[in-house]
Scaffold this active site. Structure first.
Site: not given
Ligand code: UT7
Length: 344
Positions: A114, A254, A284
């Site tokens: 990215c 980004h 993204n």
């Molecule tokens: O571009 C290159 C660099 N990348 C980034 O900068 C991305 C950085 N990371 C992020 O933007 C975020 O971490 C995400 C958007 C990928 C995820 O958001 P989050 O608030 O960090 O969520 P999480 O990974 O902590 O997941 C929270 C919950 C989980 O469930 P449990 O374990 O709490 O029961 C996931 O399984 O949300 C669940 N989850 C979803 N639920 C519905 C993960 N993906 C989804 C989804 N829909 N698509």
């Protein structure tokens, strides 16, 4: 010292849209989760299997040449930032060179996830600053859909396809790229990766069965480092150049997550009106996000505007660049419209 300025922008986005509602039918997710956690509503996807990253890069490059009113044979160097090259080799830059007919150009690809566009922009600028080259085309292009597992809700909701290109030329006095803070740290490489297809895990039936040719991301780990890293470098480049929030016209971030972008803006002391934000429409697009923002905001940009470009991505790679915009975007748009009217 001669500086390099962006003198034109071109772009390409596939027509097909993949909305949050579409994804609700594909994996266990919902529109509310996606919008509140990421800021994304829809993305563009190049579903056509016969068309790859070079197809989008060539479209963006041709639009750029049209807008600048120059021929492809005037281009000296082509740099393509991508993690989804058409193939491991030859470089996508070579395919673009042939595709647009840049008969005098040399070029190569830059792989920095990215941060790829930012790293390529800085690489290209050095060719102009050294006096070796006058016209360097820097393209950010990714067909992310080619490496996404559309059964993995952790990643399939995040990414889209797209391409955008800028031209770097010697800048009028005081304009162009002024300063950058660029970084990489491979210690946490496993947090965001595609394991299969390289020399470590060449493609085999086993690597396919284990879905190793798809993106894997530990979202939470990357989020924590990204939110800190992107804000740190943006603040550092401002501090080094004696800039306050009032001096900044736009942050060009980004587009991985609206919350990461918001944190960077707060750290820079700017309101969200000064942030280029189009993640809701494109998701993204990896190397294409920053130049796509420049394309979408070109009409609002004025000669002398202070911009901070900032990125964070796999590797990890991250950085920020401070530049003084070199032309009035509205004039370019008016010219392009007049030309289209004449052609019609
Ligand atoms: O571009 C290159 C660099 N990348 C980034 O900068 C991305 C950085 N990371 C992020 O933007 C975020 O971490 C995400 C958007 C990928 C995820 O958001 P989050 O608030 O960090 O969520 P999480 O990974 O902590 O997941 C929270 C919950 C989980 O469930 P449990 O374990 O709490 O029961 C996931 O399984 O949300 C669940 N989850 C979803 N639920 C519905 C993960 N993906 C989804 C989804 N829909 N698509």
């Amino acid at each position: 010292m001669t500086r390099a300025a962006i003198t034109a922008v071109g772009h390409y986005l596939p027509e097909d849209r993949l909305t949050n509602e579409d994804l609700e039918r594909m994996v266990d997710t919902n529109d509310e989760w996606i919008r509140t956690r990421t800021g994304i509503s829809e993305r563009r996807i190049l579903w056509d299997n016969d068309k790859a990253t070079s197809y989008m890069a060539i479209k963006a490059a041709n639009e750029l040449l049209d807008k600048r009113g120059i021929g492809a044979e005037e281009i000296d160097v082509i740099l393509v930032a991508t993690v989804t090259p058409d193939m491991l080799f030859p470089a996508t830059a070579c395919l673009v060179q042939a595709g647009i007919g840049a008969t005098r150009a040399w070029g190569f690809d830059i792989s920095a996830a990215c941060s790829g566009f930012l790293f390529a922009l800085n690489t290209g600028a050095r060719f102009v600053e050294s006096g070796q080259h006058q016209k360097v085309m820097v393209i950010g292009a990714d067909k992310m859909s080619s490496i996404i597992d559309y059964t993995d809700r952790n990643t399939c909701v995040l990414f889209g396809d797209g391409a955008a290109a800028v031209l770097l030329e010697p800048a009028p006095d005081g304009y162009g790229l002024i300063d950058s803070v660029l970084k990489c740290d491979g210690n946490n490489w496993e947090a965001l990766r595609m394991l299969g297809g390289g020399s470590l895990n060449p493609p085999t039936h086993e690597t396919i069965d284990q879905r190793m040719h798809y993106i894997y991301q530990e979202g939470r780990t990357v989020f924590k480092v990204a939110v800190q890293g992107m804000a740190d470098v943006a603040a550092e480049v401002m501090q080094r150049n004696g800039l306050t929030g009032d001096d900044i016209r736009y942050l060009v971030p980004h587009q991985a997550n609206e919350r990461i972008i918001g944190a960077t803006a707060r750290r820079m002391g700017i309101t969200m009106e000064k942030v280029m934000l189009n993640i809701s429409r494109y998701g993204n697009t990896t190397a294409a996000t920053i130049p796509l923002c420049l394309h979408d905001w070109e009409r609002q940009l004025h000669r002398g505007d202070n911009l901070v470009l900032a990125a964070f991505g796999g590797g990890f790679t991250w950085g920020a660049t401070y530049l003084k915009w070199a032309y009035d975007g509205a004039d370019v748009a008016a010219e392009a419209e007049a030309e289209m009217a004449t052609e019609a």
